[in-house]
Design an enzyme around this catalytic site. Sequence first.
Site, short mmCIF file in Angstrom:
data_model
loop_
_atom_site.label_atom_id
_atom_site.label_comp_id
_atom_site.label_asym_id
_atom_site.label_seq_id
_atom_site.Cartn_x
_atom_site.Cartn_y
_atom_site.Cartn_z
N CYS A 1 -16.90 -6.64 -12.89
CA CYS A 1 -16.86 -6.30 -14.29
C CYS A 1 -16.19 -7.50 -15.52
CB CYS A 1 -14.99 -5.63 -14.07
SG CYS A 1 -15.59 -3.94 -12.67
N HIS B 1 -8.23 -7.71 -17.40
CA HIS B 1 -9.42 -6.07 -17.38
C HIS B 1 -8.61 -5.42 -16.87
CE1 HIS B 1 -11.88 -3.80 -14.97
NE2 HIS B 1 -11.46 -4.02 -13.76
N GLU C 1 -22.14 -2.91 -14.05
CA GLU C 1 -22.58 -3.42 -12.55
C GLU C 1 -23.18 -1.42 -11.88
OE1 GLU C 1 -18.73 -3.16 -10.23
OE2 GLU C 1 -17.99 -3.71 -12.65
N1 CAA Z 1 4.96 9.04 -9.02
C1 CAA Z 1 5.13 8.18 -9.19
N2 CAA Z 1 4.01 7.14 -9.02
C2 CAA Z 1 3.50 7.49 -7.80
C3 CAA Z 1 3.66 9.08 -6.94
C4 CAA Z 1 4.10 9.43 -7.21
N3 CAA Z 1 5.05 10.91 -7.34
N4 CAA Z 1 2.70 8.46 -5.79
C5 CAA Z 1 1.94 7.83 -5.47
N5 CAA Z 1 2.36 6.39 -6.84
C6 CAA Z 1 2.66 5.01 -6.98
C7 CAA Z 1 2.46 3.99 -5.72
O1 CAA Z 1 3.34 3.52 -6.15
C8 CAA Z 1 1.86 2.73 -6.15
O2 CAA Z 1 2.09 2.61 -7.10
P1 CAA Z 1 2.27 0.24 -6.81
O3 CAA Z 1 1.61 0.06 -6.46
O4 CAA Z 1 3.01 0.37 -7.91
O5 CAA Z 1 3.23 0.57 -5.71
C9 CAA Z 1 0.62 3.53 -7.60
O6 CAA Z 1 0.65 5.33 -7.91
C10 CAA Z 1 -1.60 4.14 -6.69
O7 CAA Z 1 -0.56 4.88 -4.86
P2 CAA Z 1 -1.61 4.72 -4.33
O8 CAA Z 1 -1.50 2.98 -3.94
O9 CAA Z 1 -0.81 5.25 -3.21
O10 CAA Z 1 -2.66 5.16 -3.87
P3 CAA Z 1 -3.89 4.85 -3.77
O11 CAA Z 1 -4.26 4.37 -2.36
O12 CAA Z 1 -4.70 6.25 -3.40
O13 CAA Z 1 -5.36 4.14 -4.77
C11 CAA Z 1 -5.86 2.06 -5.17
C12 CAA Z 1 -5.02 2.33 -5.34
C13 CAA Z 1 -6.40 1.56 -3.86
C14 CAA Z 1 -5.97 0.86 -6.42
C15 CAA Z 1 -7.21 2.82 -5.53
O14 CAA Z 1 -7.56 3.28 -6.34
C16 CAA Z 1 -8.88 2.19 -5.80
O15 CAA Z 1 -8.96 2.11 -4.47
N6 CAA Z 1 -9.30 1.81 -6.58
C17 CAA Z 1 -10.80 1.39 -6.43
C18 CAA Z 1 -10.37 -0.33 -6.92
C19 CAA Z 1 -10.11 -1.07 -8.14
O16 CAA Z 1 -9.50 -0.80 -9.09
N7 CAA Z 1 -8.75 -1.99 -7.94
C20 CAA Z 1 -8.17 -3.14 -8.75
C21 CAA Z 1 -8.34 -3.85 -8.73
S1 CAA Z 1 -10.41 -4.82 -8.50
C22 CAA Z 1 -11.03 -4.28 -10.17
O17 CAA Z 1 -10.62 -4.42 -10.62
C23 CAA Z 1 -12.03 -3.95 -10.38
C24 CAA Z 1 -12.70 -3.02 -10.49
O18 CAA Z 1 -12.61 -2.96 -12.02
C25 CAA Z 1 -12.54 -1.99 -9.67
#
Ligand code: CAA
Length: 445
Positions: free
Chosen positions: A120, A244, A83
Amino acid sequence: MTAVGIDAIEIWTGNLKLDLPGTFAPEKGEDPEKYTKGLGLNASSFPDSYEDIVTMGANAAHRLMERKGLEPDDIGRIDVATESAFDNSKPVSTYVAGCLEQVFEGDFHHANKGERKFACIAGTQSLDDAYNWIRAGRNRGRSALVIATDTALYARGDAGEATQGAGAVAMLISEDPNLVELSAEQGYGSADETDFLKPNQQFPSVDGKRSVQVYLARMREALEDYESVAGDVHEEDFAYAPFHTPFPGMVRKAALLAYRHVIRDTSLEDDLADEIGRQPRPEAFDTDDDYRDALREYMDLLKETEAYQEWYAETIDPTLSISREVGNWYTGSVHVARASALKHALENGRDMTGKALLVASYGSGAQAEIHSEVVREGWEDEIEALNVDEQLEDRYDMSWDDYEEVHDVHNHDMDVDVEEFTTPESEFVFDGWGRMGERKYRYVE
Ligand code: CAA
């Protein structure tokens, strides 16, 4: 019927590394444990200035062909899943073939080449295409080369920036394979979703939180569809379940849902009932919200049970070890998870011949696919030949300033020159632009 499946696999990581807790977290003002414990990542792989999807894919394929003693004539098909393509017409597989023709005698003029796109999941779809091509008897005794290669970069400041990665997985698909046989049965969960997309742009538009929900919903549909053709899945049926892995925390969520699904109406659900009660059923609740609250409560309890934790430690956690060190490789990610699992088995003396894997692929936009694989007798030699640990160890560890430069040099909208951080050796490198805007490549001894 002769078995068809993956005969050999090679992994090629980008030559640079970004330390997430050590380098990224302080610059973002975040707790390092958000990355290590929350997302489950220690580091991301990045391409050096002379690397891209073609060099990484060609390097993985070169290593694979050399190790297996193959010549171009042995390959009847080259499919690249990506991609991160940079051309809307000329497929990456033609560039890869051009690279390989620099180092092998002969050519790939009689191989069918293409490029697969569905986020993916395209790597797994290319495996399917190769499988179908062989099963249809169109391969003339030849194998297919499937290459999943991506530079999974996000815009600076996007939440996905923490989950970046770059690398390639090359797989040889053959009759009577050494590594795994692919099942004919597959299950799909597919819907028109707007969670992650790149409408004529390099970096994705992402609704991160929604993408997580879509992943879970489509995966559940795919599992149900798989069960409708292959029969009910039970937690003890599979030695490992590679998913994945955009980041290991995503798989942690998916694995818990899958476990709940497969133990429903089984003696295990009954055994756990004394400890945590039975699973909530929607018909027992007045509203959807009440049902969801009860489900959440049950899942929190289920996650803490010894039965779940043991299953997770044995079946899921070993699939995540490489991903923790490289981040998301998009199309290659589920294939990295399979390799991690089999590497774990080898390192722990687990006899895998004849054992089954449940492989759960996913692509945004969105589609999940589930199939099973049976490990073949030659698996140990194939996995022993991987040098992924050395590759990971040899990566150059970037400072924050280095990272900013590297992100810019791979940004198609920027025109910056950055000195390479590593010295290429026995690999293909990007060698500038041709007169029609094509990318050129050269092999460095
Ligand atoms: N200690 C321990 N854990 C902590 C922490 C700390 N100090 N601070 C945060 N966390 C945890 C949170 O609780 C959360 O875990 P849970 O979801 O289990 O509650 C985790 O760390 C991540 O924290 P946030 O949700 O606050 O993180 P974020 O909002 O900054 O980003 C995300 C998370 C939205 C997934 C971001 O990484 C993102 O946009 N990623 C790209 C999209 C993606 O990968 N999506 C996955 C599904 S789509 C897919 O699979 C296709 C692909 O390849 C892209």
